[in-house]
Scaffold this motif. Structure first.
Motif, PDB file in Angstrom:
ATOM      1  N   LEU A 164       0.846  -1.189   0.000  1.00 16.19           N
ATOM      2  CA  LEU A 164       0.000   0.000   0.000  1.00 16.19           C
ATOM      3  C   LEU A 164       0.886   1.246   0.000  1.00 16.19           C
ATOM      4  O   LEU A 164       1.757   1.411   0.860  1.00 16.19           O
ATOM      5  N   GLU A 166       1.685   5.532  -0.163  1.00 17.98           N
ATOM      6  CA  GLU A 166       1.223   6.737   0.500  1.00 17.98           C
ATOM      7  C   GLU A 166       0.061   7.350  -0.291  1.00 17.98           C
ATOM      8  O   GLU A 166       0.146   7.549  -1.494  1.00 17.98           O
ATOM      9  N   ASP A 168      -2.745   5.948  -0.798  1.00 20.86           N
ATOM     10  CA  ASP A 168      -3.559   4.882  -1.371  1.00 20.86           C
ATOM     11  C   ASP A 168      -4.627   4.439  -0.378  1.00 20.86           C
ATOM     12  O   ASP A 168      -4.526   4.706   0.820  1.00 20.86           O
ATOM     13  N   ASN A 169      -5.610   3.737  -0.872  1.00 19.67           N
ATOM     14  CA  ASN A 169      -6.613   3.126  -0.010  1.00 19.67           C
ATOM     15  C   ASN A 169      -7.163   1.886  -0.702  1.00 19.67           C
ATOM     16  O   ASN A 169      -6.840   1.614  -1.855  1.00 19.67           O
ATOM     17  N   LEU A 170      -7.974   1.136   0.003  1.00 16.18           N
ATOM     18  CA  LEU A 170      -8.476  -0.120  -0.549  1.00 16.18           C
ATOM     19  C   LEU A 170      -9.388   0.095  -1.749  1.00 16.18           C
ATOM     20  O   LEU A 170      -9.443  -0.739  -2.649  1.00 16.18           O
ATOM     21  N   TRP A 171     -10.112   1.210  -1.763  1.00 12.96           N
ATOM     22  CA  TRP A 171     -11.013   1.468  -2.876  1.00 12.96           C
ATOM     23  C   TRP A 171     -10.230   1.671  -4.177  1.00 12.96           C
ATOM     24  O   TRP A 171     -10.576   1.109  -5.211  1.00 12.96           O
ATOM     25  N   TRP A 184     -13.101  -3.815  -2.574  1.00 11.56           N
ATOM     26  CA  TRP A 184     -12.316  -3.512  -1.374  1.00 11.56           C
ATOM     27  C   TRP A 184     -12.715  -4.449  -0.228  1.00 11.56           C
ATOM     28  O   TRP A 184     -11.892  -4.783   0.634  1.00 11.56           O
ATOM     29  N   ASP A 195     -11.014  -2.016   9.886  1.00 13.25           N
ATOM     30  CA  ASP A 195     -11.313  -0.642   9.499  1.00 13.25           C
ATOM     31  C   ASP A 195     -10.379  -0.228   8.360  1.00 13.25           C
ATOM     32  O   ASP A 195      -9.198   0.063   8.595  1.00 13.25           O
ATOM     33  N   PRO A 196     -10.845  -0.215   7.109  1.00 12.46           N
ATOM     34  CA  PRO A 196      -9.988   0.105   5.952  1.00 12.46           C
ATOM     35  C   PRO A 196      -9.498   1.550   5.933  1.00 12.46           C
ATOM     36  O   PRO A 196      -8.620   1.888   5.163  1.00 12.46           O
ATOM     37  N   ARG A 197     -10.043   2.399   6.813  1.00 13.81           N
ATOM     38  CA  ARG A 197      -9.654   3.809   6.799  1.00 13.81           C
ATOM     39  C   ARG A 197      -8.390   4.083   7.590  1.00 13.81           C
ATOM     40  O   ARG A 197      -7.831   5.181   7.509  1.00 13.81           O
ATOM     41  N   ILE A 199      -5.469   2.105   7.564  1.00 16.75           N
ATOM     42  CA  ILE A 199      -4.336   1.294   7.100  1.00 16.75           C
ATOM     43  C   ILE A 199      -3.179   2.215   6.745  1.00 16.75           C
ATOM     44  O   ILE A 199      -3.348   3.188   5.999  1.00 16.75           O
TER      45      ILE A 199
END
Length: 214
Positions: A164, A166, A168-171, A184, A195-197, A199
């Motif tokens: 992952l 910098e 980035d996010n799961l979406w 995701w 909590d994916p927010r 990470i």
């Protein structure tokens, strides 16, 4: 009322002559396009390993034969087929022959002409050619966008790992790898993320096959 016959044509897709249409005098009598499935032939393919042995599919070349005839007009038939030479001539912008599309009603084949041969079969009394059969072979052509889309779809069927980055996010990761941000949830489930927010960058994530999504 009879149904209007659709005439076949060839359209140049890129380069200096982009958009130029070459109309064909007569439609081809037949054409053949095959879909080739590639398998790893190092071992016997069984029902259990057919998936791992499958290496994808690809289209074969397309070869067509066209007739041009000027016996009724008295013209030199070579003038009628002169536009076809653009398909095998180096384009000044592309530095290679241009990609084109053979279009006949709903059938469309995108390719680059690898071979063009002319067989003159009838002549006027002064030796001027009046009838010619032109055979054209197309090698399949795809844009970089089409290739990237296919690679993304194919790669979604294989388990991979990603770091992952910098910002980035799961979406975003799901959209890049699966073409759908809703995946995701699959990534979160496999990596046991509650909590994916929250990470952090640098975390290694497992990306399972698309088929694992329920």
């Amino acid at each position: 009322m009879t149904k209007e016959t659709k005439k076949a044509k060839i359209v140049i897709l890129e380069g200096k002559n982009k958009g130029k249409t070459i109309n064909l005098q007569f439609n081809p009598s037949e054409y053949t396009v095959e879909r080739i499935s590639k398998f790893d032939k190092k071992s016997l393919i069984t029902r259990e390993n057919v998936k791992t042995q499958y290496k994808g599919g690809e289209e074969s070349d397309l070869t067509l034969e066209f007739l041009f005839d000027t016996t009724e007009t008295g013209k030199d038939v070579r003038l009628e087929i002169e536009p076809l030479m653009l398909l095998v001539t180096k384009d000044s912008e592309l530095h290679a022959p241009p990609p084109c599309a053979f279009i006949w009603s709903k059938f469309i084949f995108k390719g680059v002409v690898s071979k063009l041969s002319k067989k003159f079969t009838f002549f006027f009394e002064d030796g001027t050619p009046a009838r010619v059969r032109v055979t054209i072979t197309f090698i399949p052509f795809k844009t970089s966008e089409e290739i990237e889309s296919e690679e993304r779809t194919h790669s979604a069927d294989l388990t991979k790992k990603r770091i992952l980055k910098e910002g980035d996010n799961l979406w975003l990761l799901a959209y890049r790898e699966y073409g759908d941000p809703s995946f995701w949830r699959l990534i979160a489930k496999v990596n046991e993320i509650d909590d994916p927010r929250i990470i952090g960058a640098g975390k290694e994530l497992i990306l399972p096959p698309r088929e694992g999504y329920e």
